[in-house]
Write a protein that holds these residues in place. Structure first.
Motif, short mmCIF file in Angstrom:
data_model
loop_
_atom_site.label_atom_id
_atom_site.label_comp_id
_atom_site.label_asym_id
_atom_site.label_seq_id
_atom_site.Cartn_x
_atom_site.Cartn_y
_atom_site.Cartn_z
N LEU A 5 0.82 -1.21 0.00
CA LEU A 5 0.00 0.00 0.00
C LEU A 5 0.85 1.26 0.00
O LEU A 5 0.49 2.27 -0.60
N LEU A 6 1.99 1.19 0.66
CA LEU A 6 2.86 2.37 0.74
C LEU A 6 3.43 2.74 -0.62
O LEU A 6 3.85 3.88 -0.84
N LEU A 7 3.44 1.81 -1.54
CA LEU A 7 3.93 2.10 -2.88
C LEU A 7 3.08 3.16 -3.57
O LEU A 7 3.56 3.88 -4.45
N LEU A 8 1.81 3.27 -3.17
CA LEU A 8 0.93 4.26 -3.77
C LEU A 8 1.40 5.69 -3.51
O LEU A 8 1.04 6.61 -4.24
N GLN A 14 -1.63 2.99 -11.84
CA GLN A 14 -1.56 2.49 -13.20
C GLN A 14 -0.12 2.26 -13.66
O GLN A 14 0.11 1.52 -14.61
N GLN A 15 0.84 2.85 -12.99
CA GLN A 15 2.24 2.71 -13.39
C GLN A 15 2.87 1.41 -12.89
O GLN A 15 3.95 1.05 -13.33
N PHE A 16 2.18 0.70 -12.01
CA PHE A 16 2.72 -0.55 -11.48
C PHE A 16 2.37 -1.71 -12.41
O PHE A 16 1.36 -1.67 -13.11
N ASN A 17 3.20 -2.76 -12.36
CA ASN A 17 2.89 -3.95 -13.16
C ASN A 17 1.70 -4.69 -12.53
O ASN A 17 1.29 -4.40 -11.41
N HIS A 18 1.16 -5.65 -13.26
CA HIS A 18 -0.06 -6.35 -12.85
C HIS A 18 0.11 -7.05 -11.49
O HIS A 18 -0.80 -7.02 -10.65
N THR A 20 2.12 -6.29 -8.98
CA THR A 20 2.17 -5.30 -7.90
C THR A 20 0.79 -4.71 -7.66
O THR A 20 0.39 -4.49 -6.50
N GLN A 21 0.04 -4.46 -8.73
CA GLN A 21 -1.33 -3.95 -8.57
C GLN A 21 -2.17 -4.93 -7.77
O GLN A 21 -2.92 -4.53 -6.86
N ASN A 22 -2.05 -6.22 -8.08
CA ASN A 22 -2.80 -7.24 -7.32
C ASN A 22 -2.38 -7.26 -5.86
O ASN A 22 -3.23 -7.39 -4.96
N ALA A 23 -1.09 -7.14 -5.61
CA ALA A 23 -0.59 -7.15 -4.23
C ALA A 23 -1.11 -5.94 -3.45
O ALA A 23 -1.50 -6.06 -2.28
N ILE A 24 -1.14 -4.78 -4.09
CA ILE A 24 -1.65 -3.56 -3.44
C ILE A 24 -3.12 -3.74 -3.11
O ILE A 24 -3.57 -3.49 -1.99
N TYR A 25 -3.91 -4.22 -4.08
CA TYR A 25 -5.34 -4.41 -3.85
C TYR A 25 -5.59 -5.45 -2.74
O TYR A 25 -6.42 -5.24 -1.86
N ASN A 26 -4.87 -6.55 -2.78
CA ASN A 26 -5.05 -7.60 -1.77
C ASN A 26 -4.73 -7.10 -0.36
O ASN A 26 -5.43 -7.44 0.60
N GLU A 27 -3.68 -6.30 -0.24
CA GLU A 27 -3.35 -5.76 1.08
C GLU A 27 -4.45 -4.82 1.58
O GLU A 27 -4.85 -4.87 2.73
N PHE A 28 -4.96 -3.98 0.68
CA PHE A 28 -6.07 -3.09 1.04
C PHE A 28 -7.30 -3.90 1.43
O PHE A 28 -7.95 -3.62 2.43
N TYR A 29 -7.60 -4.91 0.65
CA TYR A 29 -8.76 -5.78 0.89
C TYR A 29 -8.69 -6.36 2.30
O TYR A 29 -9.66 -6.29 3.06
N HIS A 30 -7.55 -6.91 2.66
CA HIS A 30 -7.41 -7.55 3.97
C HIS A 30 -7.37 -6.53 5.11
O HIS A 30 -7.76 -6.84 6.24
N LEU A 31 -6.95 -5.32 4.81
CA LEU A 31 -6.93 -4.26 5.82
C LEU A 31 -8.33 -3.83 6.22
O LEU A 31 -8.62 -3.64 7.40
N VAL A 32 -9.23 -3.69 5.24
CA VAL A 32 -10.55 -3.11 5.53
C VAL A 32 -11.71 -4.10 5.58
O VAL A 32 -12.78 -3.78 6.09
N TYR A 33 -11.53 -5.31 5.07
CA TYR A 33 -12.64 -6.26 4.99
C TYR A 33 -13.34 -6.48 6.34
O TYR A 33 -14.57 -6.38 6.41
N PRO A 34 -12.61 -6.78 7.44
CA PRO A 34 -13.32 -7.06 8.70
C PRO A 34 -14.16 -5.89 9.19
O PRO A 34 -15.27 -6.08 9.69
N HIS A 35 -13.66 -4.67 9.00
CA HIS A 35 -14.39 -3.49 9.47
C HIS A 35 -15.69 -3.30 8.68
O HIS A 35 -16.74 -3.04 9.26
N ILE A 58 -7.23 5.11 -5.46
CA ILE A 58 -6.24 5.18 -6.55
C ILE A 58 -6.45 6.41 -7.43
O ILE A 58 -5.54 6.83 -8.14
N GLN A 59 -7.64 7.00 -7.38
CA GLN A 59 -7.89 8.20 -8.15
C GLN A 59 -7.31 9.44 -7.49
O GLN A 59 -6.96 10.41 -8.17
N LYS A 60 -7.21 9.43 -6.16
CA LYS A 60 -6.74 10.62 -5.46
C LYS A 60 -5.97 10.21 -4.21
O LYS A 60 -6.46 10.31 -3.09
N THR A 61 -4.76 9.76 -4.40
CA THR A 61 -3.93 9.32 -3.30
C THR A 61 -3.07 10.48 -2.79
O THR A 61 -2.31 11.05 -3.57
N PRO A 62 -3.19 10.81 -1.50
CA PRO A 62 -2.33 11.87 -0.96
C PRO A 62 -0.91 11.36 -0.76
O PRO A 62 -0.67 10.15 -0.76
#
Length: 191
Positions: A5-8, A14-18, A20-35, A58-62
């Motif tokens: 996630l910190l790579l964002l 969109q600049q990451f390879n497929h 890395t994109q999957n890894a970013i999404y999966n980490e986000f998924y596991h971070l917020v799913y239980p909540h 991903i559209q507006k990352t600070p």
């Protein structure tokens, strides 16, 4: 452990390879799913909300240099997306879960107190709930405190306040309705 996630913070998603994109999404998924699942109680809906949240991210990352702030921001986006979903869909559902708002603060602390940002977020939610509770009659506040904070049974509450179980049930129902009314007014579900 590497946080994808910190790579964002370094470049656009969109600049990451497929992979890395999957890894970013999966980490986000596991971070917020239980909540999110704890609020909506439906796997498919939870996944939809996660996807919507991720698109917003991903559209507006600070640009944060602090990992904890970055992760907290992700959770805030997911939480707000969840609340928006609940507001939007409460019109089509026959009833909001009255107990959700009363029990939420205690459940959130018990399931999410792993990190500092979780503690801060849960404290903010508790403060918001306390505001709602302070706006109802003191009799109702006492009953809510006995039932959800002290986790007493209806029978134990009845004995403690020298009443009957039926009256306790009835007053607790009215207390939940009062809190729900304040919640609906605050969040304006008629928009």
């Amino acid at each position: 452990m590497k946080s994808y996630l910190l790579l964002l913070a370094s470049k656009s998603f969109q600049q990451f390879n497929h992979e890395t994109q999957n890894a970013i999404y999966n980490e986000f998924y596991h971070l917020v799913y239980p909540h999110i699942f704890n609020l909506v109680k439906d796997h498919a809906t939870t996944e939809d909300i996660i996807q919507d949240s991720f698109l917003k991210i991903i559209q507006k990352t600070p640009k944060y240099d602090n990992q904890e702030k970055f992760r907290a921001w992700f959770k805030v986006i997911a939480k707000n997306t969840t609340y928006n979903y609940l507001r939007k869909h409460s019109k089509t559902q026959c009833e909001l879960d009255e107990n959700l708002y009363l029990k939420y603060s205690n459940q959130f602390i018990s399931c999410c107190s792993q990190s500092l940002e979780d503690e801060v977020e849960s404290k903010m939610m508790i403060e918001e709930m306390e505001k709602y509770l302070n706006q109802i009659k003191s009799d109702y506040r006492i009953l809510i405190d006995l039932r959800w904070k002290q986790e007493l049974t209806y029978k134990e509450i009845a004995e403690k306040i020298h009443s009957t179980e039926e009256k306790v049930r009835q007053k607790l129902h009215r207390a939940r309705k009062a809190v729900k009314k304040i919640f609906l007014k605050k969040w304006d579900f008629n928009k």
